[in-house]
Design an enzyme around this catalytic site. Structure first.
Site, PDB file in Angstrom:
ATOM      1  CB  ILE A 113      -3.489   5.602   2.648  1.00  0.00           C
ATOM      2  CG1 ILE A 113      -2.343   4.611   2.873  1.00  0.00           C
ATOM      3  CG2 ILE A 113      -4.011   6.135   3.972  1.00  0.00           C
ATOM      4  CD1 ILE A 113      -1.052   5.272   3.314  1.00  0.00           C
ATOM      5  CE1 TYR A 139       0.504   1.817   4.222  1.00  0.00           C
ATOM      6  CE2 TYR A 139       0.624  -0.552   4.621  1.00  0.00           C
ATOM      7  CZ  TYR A 139       0.851   0.751   5.037  1.00  0.00           C
ATOM      8  OH  TYR A 139       1.432   0.996   6.271  1.00  0.00           O
ATOM      9  CB  CYS A 140       1.870   3.826  -1.696  1.00  0.00           C
ATOM     10  SG  CYS A 140       1.039   3.674  -3.296  1.00  0.00           S
ATOM     11  CB  THR A 141      -0.077   8.417  -0.721  1.00  0.00           C
ATOM     12  OG1 THR A 141       1.063   8.508   0.134  1.00  0.00           O
ATOM     13  CG2 THR A 141      -1.049   9.558  -0.401  1.00  0.00           C
TER      14      THR A 141
END
Length: 318
Positions: A203, A174-176
């Site tokens: 996110i 996961y990332c932004t």
């Protein structure tokens, strides 16, 4: 609220990047958008702010292009512009990495929706991997996520060996907003990992669609807001003041421009150190004036985004 903030990306080949950049720049100017947009042969990546109607027209025009029909916008509200100005730039990649050969539009990890992610994240056969930089995950991350101690995403390939112990589990990156995960998960597949997934929309989308449960802290974003709330269900603060160690999710940039460290700092230490991260930086002769926010948006420096551009009229709907 009167304004929207759009976060988006799409890995889709663009042949003439200079011509596309020119046209896209004109579109943004016509709609009074501000933000940062990257154009590369591999696709488009951006975050912009603008009035609601202008942002809605921008989304319509972008998605009308067959190359970006699958693009998904993450949309948040704001009371005003979250950027000082507009930049539309051509770069080698839409996210800086050392993975130029990876083509996510051809092969990448399996996307899981925010709701699917919520159901997967606590399973014993699943490991969550945060592919962001250290200053980002230090202020906010998912419970029990593996972090890789990287200062920049280009360091990711050097940290992959740390994940070998999880090779028999489902790895969910996961990332932004999702753009880094496309390349990170593709690279993991290339390196022999078999069960590789990624949080679709990152996110931000998880917070918008599920309430953000079990995301601890705040999410670092690359605009004037610096951080945003994600978790509306069981929020907590995980970061500590860089100077005194008390719990604080108030992110600042060090007032010393030669340091410019991204750190959490409580208001008391911010005042005592006049916006600097240390006594040494406070005494630096080029230290910037501290206004209590710890944010130092770049001035325009006589930047003229219209120079050399012809007038532009967005395509008519239908």
């Amino acid at each position: 609220m009167d304004y929207l903030v759009l976060l988006y990306y799409c890995y889709s080949p663009i042949d003439d990047v200079e011509a596309f950049r020119e046209e896209h720049h004109r579109l943004c100017l016509a709609l009074n958008l501000r933000g940062r947009i990257i154009v590369a042969h591999e696709g488009l990546n951006g975050t912009v702010s603008g009035l609601v109607a202008d942002c809605e027209e921008y989304m319509r025009v972008v998605k009308a292009d067959p190359r970006f029909a699958a693009l998904e916008f993450k949309v948040d509200e704001a009371p005003e512009h979250t950027f000082q100005k507009l930049h539309v730039r051509v770069k080698p990649e839409i996210v800086h990495s050392s993975l130029h050969h990876v083509k996510p539009h051809e092969k990448t990890g399996q996307h899981v929706s925010p709701q699917e992610f919520k159901e997967l994240k606590d399973r014993d056969d699943v490991v969550l991997v945060d592919v962001r930089s250290d200053y980002e995950y230090n202020v906010g991350r998912f419970k029990n996520a593996v972090t890789l101690d990287i200062e920049n995403f280009r360091d990711f390939p050097e940290r992959v060996e740390r994940l070998r112990e999880f090779k028999d589990k489902k790895i969910v990156t996961y990332c932004t907003g999702g753009v880094k995960c496309e390349k990170a998960s593709a690279y993991l597949l290339e390196q022999g990992f078999e069960n590789v997934y990624q949080l679709h929309g990152g996110i931000i989308k998880y917070g918008l669609e599920t309430g953000g449960e079990d995301f601890d802290g705040k999410c670092y974003v690359f605009d004037n807001r610096v951080t945003v709330d994600v978790n509306r269900i069981n929020p907590t603060v995980i970061s500590q003041c860089y100077h005194c160690g008390t719990p604080s999710d108030r992110m600042v940039n060090c007032a010393n421009p030669h340091c410019n460290a991204h750190v959490a700092m409580c208001e008391t230490c911010g005042q005592q150190l006049d916006g600097a991260c240390s006594v040494t930086c406070r005494e630096h002769p080029e230290k910037r004036p501290y206004d209590g926010t710890g944010a130092y948006p770049k001035s325009s420096n006589n930047y003229n985004p219209v120079q050399g551009l012809l007038s532009y009229r967005p395509p008519v709907a239908g």
